[in-house]
Design a protein around this motif. Structure first.
Motif, PDB file in Angstrom:
ATOM      1  N   UNK A 195       0.921  -1.044   0.179  1.00  0.00           N
ATOM      2  CA  UNK A 195      -0.061  -0.029  -0.009  1.00  0.00           C
ATOM      3  C   UNK A 195       0.984   1.123  -0.053  1.00  0.00           C
ATOM      4  N   UNK A 196       0.776   2.187  -1.027  1.00  0.00           N
ATOM      5  CA  UNK A 196       1.420   3.330  -1.129  1.00  0.00           C
ATOM      6  C   UNK A 196       0.577   4.323  -0.811  1.00  0.00           C
ATOM      7  N   UNK A 197       0.987   5.218   0.300  1.00  0.00           N
ATOM      8  CA  UNK A 197       0.034   6.570   0.683  1.00  0.00           C
ATOM      9  C   UNK A 197       0.512   7.760   0.371  1.00  0.00           C
ATOM     10  N   UNK A 198       0.172   8.606  -0.421  1.00  0.00           N
ATOM     11  CA  UNK A 198       0.476   9.825  -0.491  1.00  0.00           C
ATOM     12  C   UNK A 198       0.337  10.843   0.864  1.00  0.00           C
ATOM     13  N   UNK A 199       1.408  11.453   1.192  1.00  0.00           N
ATOM     14  CA  UNK A 199       1.301  12.343   2.394  1.00  0.00           C
ATOM     15  C   UNK A 199       2.012  13.631   2.164  1.00  0.00           C
ATOM     16  N   UNK A 200       1.712  14.720   2.825  1.00  0.00           N
ATOM     17  CA  UNK A 200       2.507  15.664   2.800  1.00  0.00           C
ATOM     18  C   UNK A 200       3.965  15.882   2.943  1.00  0.00           C
ATOM     19  N   UNK A 201       4.315  14.831   3.777  1.00  0.00           N
ATOM     20  CA  UNK A 201       5.720  14.620   4.011  1.00  0.00           C
ATOM     21  C   UNK A 201       6.588  13.664   2.990  1.00  0.00           C
ATOM     22  N   UNK A 202       5.605  13.010   1.894  1.00  0.00           N
ATOM     23  CA  UNK A 202       6.232  12.230   1.018  1.00  0.00           C
ATOM     24  C   UNK A 202       5.206  10.793   1.073  1.00  0.00           C
ATOM     25  N   UNK A 203       5.785   9.877   0.198  1.00  0.00           N
ATOM     26  CA  UNK A 203       4.857   8.836   0.285  1.00  0.00           C
ATOM     27  C   UNK A 203       5.228   7.681   1.428  1.00  0.00           C
ATOM     28  N   UNK A 204       4.374   7.286   1.907  1.00  0.00           N
ATOM     29  CA  UNK A 204       4.659   6.214   3.069  1.00  0.00           C
ATOM     30  C   UNK A 204       4.023   4.753   2.502  1.00  0.00           C
ATOM     31  N   UNK A 205       4.630   3.763   2.925  1.00  0.00           N
ATOM     32  CA  UNK A 205       4.510   2.393   2.318  1.00  0.00           C
ATOM     33  C   UNK A 205       4.012   1.510   3.605  1.00  0.00           C
ATOM     34  N   UNK A 213      -3.472 -12.794  10.245  1.00  0.00           N
ATOM     35  CA  UNK A 213      -4.181 -12.189  11.077  1.00  0.00           C
ATOM     36  C   UNK A 213      -3.748 -10.626  11.425  1.00  0.00           C
ATOM     37  N   UNK A 214      -2.124 -10.503  11.253  1.00  0.00           N
ATOM     38  CA  UNK A 214      -1.563  -9.123  11.496  1.00  0.00           C
ATOM     39  C   UNK A 214      -2.208  -8.286  10.567  1.00  0.00           C
ATOM     40  N   UNK A 215      -2.611  -8.601   9.492  1.00  0.00           N
ATOM     41  CA  UNK A 215      -3.171  -7.546   8.601  1.00  0.00           C
ATOM     42  C   UNK A 215      -4.153  -6.864   9.211  1.00  0.00           C
ATOM     43  N   UNK A 216      -5.113  -7.205   9.818  1.00  0.00           N
ATOM     44  CA  UNK A 216      -6.127  -6.443  10.580  1.00  0.00           C
ATOM     45  C   UNK A 216      -5.701  -5.285  11.445  1.00  0.00           C
ATOM     46  N   UNK A 217      -4.333  -5.481  12.181  1.00  0.00           N
ATOM     47  CA  UNK A 217      -3.626  -4.208  13.009  1.00  0.00           C
ATOM     48  C   UNK A 217      -2.863  -3.280  12.046  1.00  0.00           C
ATOM     49  N   UNK A 218      -2.716  -3.442  11.080  1.00  0.00           N
ATOM     50  CA  UNK A 218      -1.794  -2.844  10.227  1.00  0.00           C
ATOM     51  C   UNK A 218      -2.321  -1.420   9.796  1.00  0.00           C
ATOM     52  N   UNK A 219      -1.617  -0.320   9.873  1.00  0.00           N
ATOM     53  CA  UNK A 219      -1.917   0.946   9.616  1.00  0.00           C
ATOM     54  C   UNK A 219      -2.522   1.137   8.165  1.00  0.00           C
ATOM     55  N   UNK A 223      -7.825   1.903   4.021  1.00  0.00           N
ATOM     56  CA  UNK A 223      -7.188   2.614   2.917  1.00  0.00           C
ATOM     57  C   UNK A 223      -7.956   4.055   2.988  1.00  0.00           C
ATOM     58  N   UNK A 224      -7.071   5.203   2.477  1.00  0.00           N
ATOM     59  CA  UNK A 224      -7.272   6.428   2.375  1.00  0.00           C
ATOM     60  C   UNK A 224      -7.429   6.876   0.983  1.00  0.00           C
ATOM     61  N   UNK A 225      -7.840   8.048   0.794  1.00  0.00           N
ATOM     62  CA  UNK A 225      -8.176   8.724  -0.597  1.00  0.00           C
ATOM     63  C   UNK A 225      -6.675   8.670  -1.289  1.00  0.00           C
ATOM     64  N   UNK A 226      -6.603   8.423  -2.513  1.00  0.00           N
ATOM     65  CA  UNK A 226      -5.532   8.399  -3.293  1.00  0.00           C
ATOM     66  C   UNK A 226      -4.526   7.204  -3.194  1.00  0.00           C
ATOM     67  N   UNK A 227      -4.705   6.339  -2.208  1.00  0.00           N
ATOM     68  CA  UNK A 227      -3.905   5.232  -1.961  1.00  0.00           C
ATOM     69  C   UNK A 227      -3.648   4.581  -3.390  1.00  0.00           C
ATOM     70  N   UNK A 228      -2.511   3.880  -3.277  1.00  0.00           N
ATOM     71  CA  UNK A 228      -2.365   2.774  -4.195  1.00  0.00           C
ATOM     72  C   UNK A 228      -2.000   1.503  -3.884  1.00  0.00           C
ATOM     73  N   UNK A 229      -2.801   0.588  -4.466  1.00  0.00           N
ATOM     74  CA  UNK A 229      -2.537  -0.863  -3.743  1.00  0.00           C
ATOM     75  C   UNK A 229      -1.695  -1.760  -4.921  1.00  0.00           C
ATOM     76  N   UNK A 230      -0.839  -2.244  -4.602  1.00  0.00           N
ATOM     77  CA  UNK A 230      -0.009  -3.078  -5.702  1.00  0.00           C
ATOM     78  C   UNK A 230       0.195  -4.438  -5.239  1.00  0.00           C
ATOM     79  N   UNK A 231      -0.358  -5.376  -6.066  1.00  0.00           N
ATOM     80  CA  UNK A 231      -0.276  -6.972  -5.788  1.00  0.00           C
ATOM     81  C   UNK A 231       0.828  -7.466  -6.593  1.00  0.00           C
TER      82      UNK A 231
END
Length: 266
Positions: A195-205, A213-219, A223-231
């Motif tokens: 998951x690539x997330x654009x922010x004001x400080x740059x992209x977070x991944x 099950x750890x996926x449920x607790x991940x930040x 998803x937030x607007x403008x996120x990019x999901x790469x499989x």
């Protein structure tokens, strides 16, 4: 003697080539475990969930803003009829762009009769409060509705229908997004979803393992607007793509060996 020795040699090589081809086919097959989600979860297990994040409005976001009053004339004067129709019926993207309120480069939205409102960096609730305060100065008993109308997420890679999905709910999680594009393909790596997330400080991944099950607790679970999901593809995807060429190569070698042995017998 030479003729007697060539036959075992030919049979041995044909058997070897056959075994190699069969081994490659089995090696390229997907295991059942590669296709499962949440392999380590059961019915009685308590699973921690991430808290849905509060999205901060940014430049270019489009808002649906509606004023509700006891006076139909005031409501009609403020509200764009096309915008109301968009939210309730068509959800057409051109109507969204034309009737919505876009956050300008300075972080403001321009509202009829109310003037500018600074919304950049605010949550939807905070933006609604600011606009409500402006409304209270002009109209009594008026309520303001503020919705994000440009919630888009892009999914690419090993999904069945790559593309941009539009969300008309407050939140969207990774499983809802994957389901919206028809699921991950058999060749997609469910354990390394990016998951690539654009922010004001740059992209977070964020790396999500959808088989755990750890996926449920991940930040990155919500998803937030403008996120990019790469499989990404699994390791044997490239191997599977090359199997026809590898098989053709081995077949050609086998044919050449047969021809050689046939010619030498003459």
């Amino acid at each position: 003697k030479n003729k007697i020795n060539k036959k075992p040699f030919t049979v041995k090589n044909k058997l070897l080539i056959t075994l190699v081809v069969v081994s490659m086919v089995f090696a390229s097959c997907n295991r059942r475990s590669q296709l499962l989600y949440m392999r380590n979860i059961d019915e009685t297990m308590d699973v921690p969930f991430a808290t849905p994040p509060s999205y901060k409005l940014g430049v270019g976001d489009i808002l649906h803003i509606q004023l509700v009053t006891h006076s139909p004339e005031i409501s009609m004067a403020f509200n764009n009829p096309t915008g109301i129709q968009y939210m309730s019926q068509g959800r057409d993207e051109s109507s969204l762009y034309l009737s919505g309120y876009t956050v300008n480069p300075d972080g403001y939205v321009q509202l009829p009769f109310l003037g500018e409102a600074q919304v950049k960096g605010l949550t939807l609730d905070e933006a609604r409060t600011i606009i409500q305060q402006k409304t209270n100065a002009l109209y009594r008993d008026a309520s303001v509705i503020v919705k994000l109308a440009s919630f888009k997420v892009t999914l690419v890679g090993e999904v069945r229908r790559p593309g941009v999905i539009k969300n008309y709910n407050d939140n969207l999680n990774i499983f809802e997004a994957v389901a919206a594009v028809g699921d991950i393909t058999e060749n997609g790596d469910r354990q390394k979803v990016l998951v690539v997330r654009p922010t004001s400080e740059g992209n977070k991944t964020y790396r999500l393992n959808l088989a755990d099950k750890s996926a449920f607790a991940s930040e990155g679970f919500y998803l937030l607007p403008n996120d990019v999901v790469i499989v990404e593809p699994i390791g044997n995807k490239v191997f599977q793509m090359n199997i026809p060429y590898i098989t053709l190569t081995f077949t050609s070698i086998s044919t050449m060996i047969l021809l050689y042995n046939f010619i030498t017998k003459l």
